[in-house]
Design a protein around this motif. Structure first.
Motif, short mmCIF file in Angstrom:
data_model
loop_
_atom_site.label_atom_id
_atom_site.label_comp_id
_atom_site.label_asym_id
_atom_site.label_seq_id
_atom_site.Cartn_x
_atom_site.Cartn_y
_atom_site.Cartn_z
N MET A 217 0.85 -1.18 0.00
CA MET A 217 0.00 0.00 0.00
C MET A 217 0.89 1.23 0.00
O MET A 217 1.90 1.28 0.70
CB MET A 217 -0.93 0.02 1.22
CG MET A 217 -2.11 -0.91 1.10
SD MET A 217 -3.53 -0.32 2.03
CE MET A 217 -4.67 -1.69 1.79
N THR A 219 1.05 5.78 -1.22
CA THR A 219 0.37 7.02 -1.62
C THR A 219 1.42 7.95 -2.22
O THR A 219 2.57 7.98 -1.76
CB THR A 219 -0.32 7.69 -0.42
OG1 THR A 219 -0.95 8.90 -0.86
CG2 THR A 219 0.66 8.02 0.69
N ARG A 233 -2.97 -0.76 7.56
CA ARG A 233 -3.33 -0.94 6.16
C ARG A 233 -2.55 -2.07 5.53
O ARG A 233 -3.08 -2.85 4.73
CB ARG A 233 -3.12 0.38 5.41
CG ARG A 233 -4.21 1.38 5.60
CD ARG A 233 -3.74 2.80 5.35
NE ARG A 233 -2.90 3.25 6.46
CZ ARG A 233 -2.85 4.50 6.89
NH1 ARG A 233 -3.57 5.43 6.29
NH2 ARG A 233 -2.09 4.83 7.91
N SER A 234 -1.26 -2.16 5.86
CA SER A 234 -0.45 -3.25 5.32
C SER A 234 -0.92 -4.60 5.87
O SER A 234 -0.87 -5.62 5.17
CB SER A 234 1.02 -3.03 5.66
OG SER A 234 1.53 -1.89 4.99
N LEU A 237 -3.48 -6.42 3.86
CA LEU A 237 -2.95 -7.22 2.75
C LEU A 237 -2.43 -8.56 3.24
O LEU A 237 -2.71 -9.61 2.64
CB LEU A 237 -1.84 -6.44 2.03
CG LEU A 237 -2.27 -5.14 1.34
CD1 LEU A 237 -1.05 -4.41 0.79
CD2 LEU A 237 -3.27 -5.43 0.23
N VAL A 274 -1.76 -1.03 -4.01
CA VAL A 274 -2.94 -0.24 -3.66
C VAL A 274 -2.50 1.20 -3.45
O VAL A 274 -1.74 1.49 -2.52
CB VAL A 274 -3.63 -0.78 -2.39
CG1 VAL A 274 -4.87 0.07 -2.07
CG2 VAL A 274 -4.04 -2.24 -2.58
N TRP A 275 -2.97 2.08 -4.32
CA TRP A 275 -2.65 3.51 -4.22
C TRP A 275 -3.79 4.23 -3.53
O TRP A 275 -4.93 4.19 -4.00
CB TRP A 275 -2.44 4.12 -5.61
CG TRP A 275 -1.13 3.78 -6.25
CD1 TRP A 275 -0.93 2.93 -7.29
CD2 TRP A 275 0.15 4.31 -5.91
NE1 TRP A 275 0.40 2.87 -7.62
CE2 TRP A 275 1.08 3.72 -6.79
CE3 TRP A 275 0.59 5.22 -4.96
CZ2 TRP A 275 2.44 4.01 -6.74
CZ3 TRP A 275 1.95 5.51 -4.90
CH2 TRP A 275 2.86 4.92 -5.80
N ILE A 276 -3.52 4.91 -2.44
CA ILE A 276 -4.50 5.75 -1.76
C ILE A 276 -4.23 7.18 -2.23
O ILE A 276 -3.16 7.74 -1.94
CB ILE A 276 -4.39 5.62 -0.23
CG1 ILE A 276 -4.55 4.16 0.18
CG2 ILE A 276 -5.43 6.49 0.45
CD1 ILE A 276 -4.35 3.90 1.66
N GLU A 309 -9.03 8.63 -1.37
CA GLU A 309 -8.84 8.69 0.07
C GLU A 309 -10.01 9.30 0.83
O GLU A 309 -10.31 8.90 1.95
CB GLU A 309 -7.57 9.48 0.41
CG GLU A 309 -7.64 10.93 -0.02
CD GLU A 309 -6.42 11.73 0.39
OE1 GLU A 309 -5.44 11.12 0.82
OE2 GLU A 309 -6.46 12.96 0.27
N VAL A 317 -10.56 2.10 4.25
CA VAL A 317 -9.25 1.48 4.06
C VAL A 317 -8.27 1.98 5.11
O VAL A 317 -7.47 1.21 5.66
CB VAL A 317 -8.71 1.77 2.65
CG1 VAL A 317 -7.25 1.33 2.51
CG2 VAL A 317 -9.56 1.05 1.59
N SER A 318 -8.33 3.27 5.44
CA SER A 318 -7.42 3.82 6.44
C SER A 318 -7.87 3.55 7.86
O SER A 318 -7.06 3.47 8.77
CB SER A 318 -7.28 5.34 6.23
OG SER A 318 -6.58 5.62 5.04
#
Length: 353
Positions: A217, A219, A233-234, A237, A274-276, A309, A317-318
């Motif tokens: 993950m 950004t 967040r990690s 996954l 995964v891009w936030i 976001e 997600v956060s």
């Protein structure tokens, strides 16, 4: 995060907090008391007194709390899941009445919406907290200092962050368990955790490619910012079966995340990323203009998941809580499945809601 004062505040505030704090060992004490369902006060009271260990020692909760204030940024979800409504919550992401996300709103019922407190970087609003007359203050997903803990303890018992994790790094399972114990509902908290863990297990079983793939993950905040293994967040996954890049923690250190140098762009070349981001179209286009990133296979083969976001999905997600995770999984799992299905023609589409 880039192009967004909200995102910058999210990363910068956590980064500055983590720079102030160190990690240690040992977590909460074990307690075999049986806790009843949240609507049975007499039985719940039998769980008290209960003592919880944390970064600054231990705290004893003598009786079932009625007026709970959450200083931890996501602690309110565990409280709500256990059938109680805090009188005060601390705002993190913003935009939600009572600092309660849509994944948790139905738990409010007819109760009064919590008073929202703010931490602008100087610590909890102690005077406002005192005015709420709490009988329990929860600071589990947070990073209060020893002095802040001492001050808050003048108003009510304070359960601070556990010692064995980075500040702002407690896993949602332990967070839920600690709060369940503090509320006299340890057994119910275990049931809630198992229910969500079962959802992760089902998703991993239904998508065996997850267990064969790497993911990360990140950004595009002030460059390329990557979340480390101790960030919740990690853990989403890894709980789904993915492996993180081998050298990730070596680069990140003991922080929740860090900007990586151009020389370590290889950390992003995973089977899925995964891009936030603040704006999907703009940030995707910006990443395409980054020659180092756009030349990676993960970019050329379209194995990217973009999450806005500030949308409810991005916030979930956060947030990474016992209530936000099921909401998030409904949306993230199909995107990750599309990213790692082995067919470069498969498009990773945005969820409908």
């Amino acid at each position: 995060m880039p192009g967004s004062s909200r995102g910058a505040r999210l990363v910068a505030s956590l980064a500055s907090a983590l720079l102030l704090f160190t990690t240690a060992a040992a977590c909460g004490s074990d307690d075999d008391s049986d806790a009843a369902a949240p609507d049975t006060s007499a039985s719940a009271n039998s769980a008290f007194p209960v003592t919880l260990a944390h970064k600054y020692g231990s705290t004893t909760v003598k009786s079932e709390p009625k007026r709970i204030v959450t200083v931890g940024l996501t602690d309110q979800d565990a409280v709500l899941a256990l059938g109680k409504v805090p009188v005060g919550t601390t705002e993190w992401l913003g935009g939600y009445k009572g600092a309660i996300g849509p994944w948790a709103a139905d738990k409010l019922g007819d109760a009064e919406v919590p008073t929202v407190l703010k931490d602008t970087g100087t610590g909890p609003q102690t005077e406002k907290i005192a005015g709420l007359k709490p009988d329990l203050i929860l600071a589990v997903y947070g990073g209060i200092t020893k002095d802040q803990y001492t001050t808050l303890s003048k108003f009510a018992p304070v359960v601070a962050q556990p010692k064995e994790f980075n500040d702002f790094g407690v896993p949602w399972q332990q967070q839920t368990g600690i709060i369940g114990k503090a509320l006299g509902q340890e057994s119910r908290a275990k049931e809630l955790v198992k229910g969500v863990e079962d959802e992760f297990a089902t998703a991993a079983k239904d998508n065996p490619e997850f267990g064969k793939s790497t993911a990360v993950m990140a950004t595009p905040y002030e460059g390329l910012f990557v979340f480390g293994s101790q960030d919740p967040r990690s853990r989403v996954l890894t709980d789904l079966g993915f492996k993180l890049p081998t050298d990730l923690d070596k680069v990140i250190g003991d922080e929740f995340g860090a900007n990586i140098s151009k020389e370590r762009t290889d950390l992003l070349d995973t089977d899925a990323i995964v891009w936030i981001v603040s704006d999907i179209k703009k940030e995707e286009a910006k990443l395409r203009r980054n020659a180092l990133y756009s030349d990676l296979d993960v970019a050329k083969q379209g194995r990217e998941v973009f999450v806005e976001e500030s949308a409810d999905y991005g916030n979930s997600v956060s947030f990474v809580s016992v209530l936000s995770l099921p909401y998030m999984l409904e949306r993230l799992v199909p995107q990750l499945a599309a990213a790692v299905d082995g067919d470069t023609a498969t498009k990773v589409t945005q969820p409908s809601s």
